[in-house]
Each structure stands twice: as structure tokens, then as C-alpha cells.
Write a protein that holds these residues in place. Structure first.
Motif, PDB file in Angstrom:
ATOM      1  N   THR A  11     -55.183  -8.293 -16.423  1.00  0.00           N
ATOM      2  CA  THR A  11     -54.608  -8.142 -15.093  1.00  0.00           C
ATOM      3  C   THR A  11     -53.243  -8.813 -15.003  1.00  0.00           C
ATOM      4  O   THR A  11     -52.895  -9.683 -15.811  1.00  0.00           O
ATOM      5  N   GLU A  12     -52.481  -8.420 -13.998  1.00  0.00           N
ATOM      6  CA  GLU A  12     -51.172  -9.035 -13.778  1.00  0.00           C
ATOM      7  C   GLU A  12     -51.319 -10.524 -13.489  1.00  0.00           C
ATOM      8  O   GLU A  12     -50.504 -11.350 -13.945  1.00  0.00           O
ATOM      9  N   ALA A  13     -52.358 -10.900 -12.763  1.00  0.00           N
ATOM     10  CA  ALA A  13     -52.592 -12.317 -12.477  1.00  0.00           C
ATOM     11  C   ALA A  13     -52.873 -13.096 -13.756  1.00  0.00           C
ATOM     12  O   ALA A  13     -52.400 -14.228 -13.923  1.00  0.00           O
ATOM     13  N   ASP A  14     -53.647 -12.504 -14.664  1.00  0.00           N
ATOM     14  CA  ASP A  14     -53.913 -13.135 -15.955  1.00  0.00           C
ATOM     15  C   ASP A  14     -52.609 -13.377 -16.714  1.00  0.00           C
ATOM     16  O   ASP A  14     -52.385 -14.445 -17.280  1.00  0.00           O
ATOM     17  N   ARG A  15     -51.772 -12.376 -16.738  1.00  0.00           N
ATOM     18  CA  ARG A  15     -50.520 -12.469 -17.491  1.00  0.00           C
ATOM     19  C   ARG A  15     -49.634 -13.577 -16.931  1.00  0.00           C
ATOM     20  O   ARG A  15     -49.053 -14.367 -17.688  1.00  0.00           O
ATOM     21  N   ARG A  16     -49.518 -13.630 -15.626  1.00  0.00           N
ATOM     22  CA  ARG A  16     -48.683 -14.663 -15.000  1.00  0.00           C
ATOM     23  C   ARG A  16     -49.229 -16.053 -15.294  1.00  0.00           C
ATOM     24  O   ARG A  16     -48.472 -16.994 -15.547  1.00  0.00           O
ATOM     25  N   ASP A  19     -48.529 -16.975 -19.029  1.00  0.00           N
ATOM     26  CA  ASP A  19     -47.106 -17.225 -19.201  1.00  0.00           C
ATOM     27  C   ASP A  19     -46.708 -18.568 -18.588  1.00  0.00           C
ATOM     28  O   ASP A  19     -45.974 -19.353 -19.207  1.00  0.00           O
ATOM     29  N   THR A 122     -47.808 -11.870 -23.629  1.00  0.00           N
ATOM     30  CA  THR A 122     -49.250 -12.078 -23.548  1.00  0.00           C
ATOM     31  C   THR A 122     -49.990 -10.951 -24.268  1.00  0.00           C
ATOM     32  O   THR A 122     -49.446  -9.876 -24.513  1.00  0.00           O
ATOM     33  N   ARG A 124     -53.064  -8.271 -24.434  1.00  0.00           N
ATOM     34  CA  ARG A 124     -53.966  -7.504 -23.584  1.00  0.00           C
ATOM     35  C   ARG A 124     -55.354  -7.417 -24.202  1.00  0.00           C
ATOM     36  O   ARG A 124     -56.363  -7.671 -23.532  1.00  0.00           O
ATOM     37  N   ASN A 145     -49.187  -6.929 -24.151  1.00  0.00           N
ATOM     38  CA  ASN A 145     -48.648  -6.516 -22.863  1.00  0.00           C
ATOM     39  C   ASN A 145     -47.124  -6.463 -22.932  1.00  0.00           C
ATOM     40  O   ASN A 145     -46.507  -7.127 -23.778  1.00  0.00           O
ATOM     41  N   ALA A 148     -42.082  -9.884 -19.353  1.00  0.00           N
ATOM     42  CA  ALA A 148     -41.807 -10.021 -17.919  1.00  0.00           C
ATOM     43  C   ALA A 148     -40.737  -9.050 -17.441  1.00  0.00           C
ATOM     44  O   ALA A 148     -40.720  -8.647 -16.274  1.00  0.00           O
ATOM     45  N   GLY A 150     -40.416  -6.022 -18.567  1.00  0.00           N
ATOM     46  CA  GLY A 150     -40.902  -4.660 -18.736  1.00  0.00           C
ATOM     47  C   GLY A 150     -40.734  -4.096 -20.131  1.00  0.00           C
ATOM     48  O   GLY A 150     -41.261  -3.021 -20.434  1.00  0.00           O
TER      49      GLY A 150
END
Length: 255
Positions: A11-16, A19, A122, A124, A145, A148, A150
Motif C-alpha cells: 500500500t501507499e501507506a506502507d511505502r511512505r 521510506d 521500497t 512490493r 515499487n 517517490a 514515479g
């Protein structure tokens, strides 16, 4: 042979979160133990694609939460290769399939002196063997992934060629971060190790170089044919890449 797939930062929250952990002090904590001089092998200064594609893979242990690092290499549009034991931690008294999955996987291509010119990425998903502790199975493909900004890992760092049919005998090149602030390099004739599962090269690198690539051909732009998994005072041993590693690679690249 059974393949296992493990979701990491999906998820995007996981990635943030991952990081923020590493850029907020996690990398600096690991780097505090790095050697900056008296290196076991010479630092690589030859540039080329290998200076961009090889990097450090940071992780939190799935057993005690401690931070550590291995070596890994970009080998596909969205795939990084490393050793299986760099992403799982054995549990005493248990079997390989029950090993703990390490957390907060974070790859920094071209790492030098505490950071990398291409940022951090990160993971995936992880693709690897269920019996990863068996000789010839200690390899993992990391489905990455985007960064940040893209960009894909390949867009940011480039791609190192990979082969699943290479034979030992030629001069090889081994790159790794044995708890050093920059990537080191050694070279020598490659030979077949135990049975046909391992490839060996006559140089010592040390802890932290696990997952580091063995290359054939031009050292600056050669082809990855094995990943480092162990060593002794004179020799390093890598998982030779064959048909099983190829199947992992295809799954990571194409899902």
C-alpha cells in the motif's frame, strides 16, 4: 521446487512508512558501523552501469527487529536480485519454510557515503524458494515499487544484464558492501562450487556482501551470473543462477 511470494510494502501507506524509517535515521544507524578505510578489497572506481545498478538492501530483522544490510543489483524493469537469507531470518529449531520474513525492505542503488544518487526504493513483493536454505536456492527476486518521483527502478538506475545459463571458468567480478560506505570489488577465475549449485571466486569480502553480484565479462557492464551467499578467509561462494532463478525472475517481472 516450490516458489513462495511474500507481500512487503504493497500500500501507499506502507511505502511512505518504510521510506520515512530509513531516510529518517535508519540508514545512518546502519552506516555507523561501516568501514571507511582499511577495506578488505579495493573500492570500485571504474564507473559503468554497475556503479548505478548495484546498491545496498536495508532490512529490519523479522526475529529481533534489528537493522542490517546486504547487497543487491537491478536486473530488470522492476526487479532487484539478492540472496534469500537477506530477506528472511532463520528461527532456531525451525525449518526454512517457517523462517521469519524481514521487514522494511529498502534498496538504495549506487549507495555511497550514506545515500545514493538515485534515491531509495521500497519492495512490493519477494519471490523465492520455499527451501531457500538448500544449496542453489539461496536467491530472491524483489519486485520493486516505483520511487517517490514515479520513476521505476530501471528508469532511475538502469539494468544490469542477467544470465541463467552461464558456465564458470572465465574471470569473474564480485561486487559487495561488506559493511562499507562504498561498493568494493574483487576479481578471479570462477569455478563450480559444491555440486553444481554454487559458483566460487577466489576472494574474501565478508558480512554485508551477501546478495552481491558475480559478473562475467566487462566488470563495468557485465552479466550477473550468481549472487554471493557465503565465504571463508580466501573464497566466496554464490548461488549460480539457473532455471529456478529464471522462473523467479519472470514472475517478478511479469507477475
Amino acid at each position: 521446487m516450490t516458489t513462495v511470494v511474500h507481500d512487503a510494502a504493497v500500500t501507499e501507506a506502507d511505502r511512505r512508512s518504510v521510506d520515512a524509517y530509513w531516510t529518517g535515521g535508519g540508514i545512518a544507524e546502519v552506516a555507523g558501523a561501516d568501514a571507511t578505510d582499511h577495506l578488505v578489497q579495493p573500492a570500485w572506481t571504474g564507473g559503468g552501469s554497475i556503479a548505478r545498478t548495484v546498491g545496498r538492501l536495508f532490512a529490519s530483522s523479522g526475529v529481533d527487529g534489528g537493522s542490517g544490510a546486504c547487497t543487491a543489483t537491478v536486473v530488470g524493469a522492476r526487479t532487484v536480485i539478492t540472496a534469500g537469507h537477506c530477506v528472511r531470518t532463520s528461527v532456531e529449531g525451525s525449518t526454512a519454510p517457517n523462517a521469519a520474513w524481514d521487514r522494511d525492505l529498502y534498496f538504495v542503488p549506487g549507495y555511497q557515503g550514506g545515500s545514493g544518487p538515485h534515491g531509495g526504493f521500497t519492495v512490493r513483493r519477494v519471490w523465492m524458494a520455499e527451501d531457500w536454505e538448500t544449496d542453489g536456492r539461496d536467491v530472491a527476486m524483489l519486485e520493486m515499487n516505483p520511487g517517490a518521483d514515479g520513476r521505476t527502478i530501471a528508469d532511475a538506475a538502469g539494468v544490469q544484464p542477467i544470465s541463467f545459463t552461464a558456465q564458470p571458468g572465465a574471470v569473474g567480478h564480485f561486487f559487495g558492501y561488506p559493511y562499507t560506505d562504498r561498493v568494493l570489488h574483487c576479481t578471479g577465475a570462477t569455478e563450480r562450487g559444491i555440486g553444481t549449485a554454487l559458483m566460487r571466486i577466489p576472494c574474501h569480502m565478508g558480512v554485508g556482501s551477501s546478495g552481491g553480484p558475480y559478473l562475467l565479462g566487462d566488470p563495468a557492464a557485465g552479466t550477473v551470473v550468481a549472487v554471493n551467499v557465503s565465504g571463508d578467509a580466501t573464497t566466496s561462494y554464490g548461488t549460480a543462477l539457473g532455471t529456478f532463478a529464471q522462473s523467479l525472475y519472470r514472475k517478478s517481472e511479469h507477475g
